[in-house]
Design an enzyme around this catalytic site. Sequence first.
Site, PDB file in Angstrom:
ATOM      1  N   GLY A  46       0.610  -1.119  -0.014  1.00  0.00           N
ATOM      2  CA  GLY A  46      -0.048   0.052   0.133  1.00  0.00           C
ATOM      3  C   GLY A  46       0.712   1.476   0.079  1.00  0.00           C
ATOM      4  O   GLY A  46       2.233   1.044   0.381  1.00  0.00           O
ATOM      5  N   GLN A  51       2.560  10.052   1.506  1.00  0.00           N
ATOM      6  CA  GLN A  51       4.062   9.191   1.718  1.00  0.00           C
ATOM      7  C   GLN A  51       4.844   9.889   0.547  1.00  0.00           C
ATOM      8  O   GLN A  51       6.201   9.452   0.518  1.00  0.00           O
ATOM      9  CB  GLN A  51       3.899   7.739   1.550  1.00  0.00           C
ATOM     10  CG  GLN A  51       3.377   7.149   2.949  1.00  0.00           C
ATOM     11  CD  GLN A  51       3.291   5.965   2.849  1.00  0.00           C
ATOM     12  OE1 GLN A  51       2.115   5.236   2.229  1.00  0.00           O
ATOM     13  NE2 GLN A  51       4.173   4.878   3.227  1.00  0.00           N
ATOM     14  N   CYS A  89       6.045  -0.318   7.094  1.00  0.00           N
ATOM     15  CA  CYS A  89       5.691   0.879   6.387  1.00  0.00           C
ATOM     16  C   CYS A  89       7.006   1.233   5.379  1.00  0.00           C
ATOM     17  O   CYS A  89       7.965   1.325   5.943  1.00  0.00           O
ATOM     18  CB  CYS A  89       5.289   1.625   7.397  1.00  0.00           C
ATOM     19  SG  CYS A  89       4.803   3.335   6.382  1.00  0.00           S
ATOM     20  N   LEU A  90       6.397   1.614   4.084  1.00  0.00           N
ATOM     21  CA  LEU A  90       7.652   1.992   3.369  1.00  0.00           C
ATOM     22  C   LEU A  90       8.182   3.211   3.624  1.00  0.00           C
ATOM     23  O   LEU A  90       9.390   3.831   3.509  1.00  0.00           O
ATOM     24  CB  LEU A  90       7.044   2.273   2.056  1.00  0.00           C
ATOM     25  CG  LEU A  90       6.789   1.073   1.121  1.00  0.00           C
ATOM     26  CD1 LEU A  90       5.803   1.362  -0.072  1.00  0.00           C
ATOM     27  CD2 LEU A  90       7.910   0.107   0.912  1.00  0.00           C
ATOM     28  N   HIS A 131      -4.104   0.881   7.772  1.00  0.00           N
ATOM     29  CA  HIS A 131      -2.734   1.342   7.525  1.00  0.00           C
ATOM     30  C   HIS A 131      -2.737   2.506   6.726  1.00  0.00           C
ATOM     31  O   HIS A 131      -2.406   3.753   7.080  1.00  0.00           O
ATOM     32  CB  HIS A 131      -1.649   0.191   7.506  1.00  0.00           C
ATOM     33  CG  HIS A 131      -0.330   0.680   7.302  1.00  0.00           C
ATOM     34  ND1 HIS A 131       0.619   0.273   8.144  1.00  0.00           N
ATOM     35  CD2 HIS A 131       0.195   1.368   6.304  1.00  0.00           C
ATOM     36  CE1 HIS A 131       1.756   0.869   7.901  1.00  0.00           C
ATOM     37  NE2 HIS A 131       1.532   1.557   6.735  1.00  0.00           N
ATOM     38  N   GLU A 132      -3.279   2.302   5.429  1.00  0.00           N
ATOM     39  CA  GLU A 132      -3.193   3.352   4.487  1.00  0.00           C
ATOM     40  C   GLU A 132      -3.997   4.646   4.672  1.00  0.00           C
ATOM     41  O   GLU A 132      -3.630   5.783   4.825  1.00  0.00           O
ATOM     42  CB  GLU A 132      -3.297   3.003   2.979  1.00  0.00           C
ATOM     43  CG  GLU A 132      -2.225   1.868   2.541  1.00  0.00           C
ATOM     44  CD  GLU A 132      -0.862   2.300   2.565  1.00  0.00           C
ATOM     45  OE1 GLU A 132      -0.622   3.369   2.528  1.00  0.00           O
ATOM     46  OE2 GLU A 132      -0.087   1.305   3.001  1.00  0.00           O
ATOM     47  N   HIS A 135      -2.637   7.042   7.108  1.00  0.00           N
ATOM     48  CA  HIS A 135      -1.583   8.054   6.639  1.00  0.00           C
ATOM     49  C   HIS A 135      -2.445   9.391   6.252  1.00  0.00           C
ATOM     50  O   HIS A 135      -1.698  10.441   6.183  1.00  0.00           O
ATOM     51  CB  HIS A 135      -0.944   7.629   5.290  1.00  0.00           C
ATOM     52  CG  HIS A 135       0.317   6.640   5.805  1.00  0.00           C
ATOM     53  ND1 HIS A 135       1.327   7.020   6.277  1.00  0.00           N
ATOM     54  CD2 HIS A 135       0.315   5.275   5.592  1.00  0.00           C
ATOM     55  CE1 HIS A 135       2.217   6.078   6.282  1.00  0.00           C
ATOM     56  NE2 HIS A 135       1.694   5.057   5.923  1.00  0.00           N
TER      57      HIS A 135
END
Length: 167
Positions: A46, A51, A89-90, A131-132, A135
């Site tokens: 994701g 991000q 997480c990225l 999660h996304e 953000h």
Amino acid sequence: MAIRTILTKGDPALNKMCHPVTKFDQKLWELLDDLKETLAKANGLGLAAPQVGILRRAVIVVNDDGEMLELVNPEIVDQKGEQDGLEGCLSVPGLWGYVKRPAWVKVKAQDRDGNWFEVEGQELTARCFCHELSHLDGHLYTELTDKLYTNEDLDQMMSEEEQEERG
């Protein structure tokens, strides 16, 4: 399409509330395409617009079938159950933490043309939705975990579990 730079923890953009998308135009389509290409290159599940430094309510989530779902102005409209699992997480590379999330989630969102739809996910997909979408409100999973683990920590934990299973 272009690969965008993924911001990492500490960048102020990751802690800001995102604005709703109001224009469903070429600029949005390019953002969604770039998010998908960036996510594929990063080999993640994701990616949210903040991000990559864009404070708009848009995310990409890879579902259980491997499809990249485009979610514009998404919101969770229903959830059930509970699961506790590892998340990474990225934007927090090399660290992992255990986070409680719903086991099943229903999301209402718009597509790239502004049409509303609903999508459901369970287990890993439900985790990715939560999660996304976090953000978009300026939150990282690190706020929800008691401890962060490195890749080395995880390798050691898995090795210990294997030894216990062998007896």
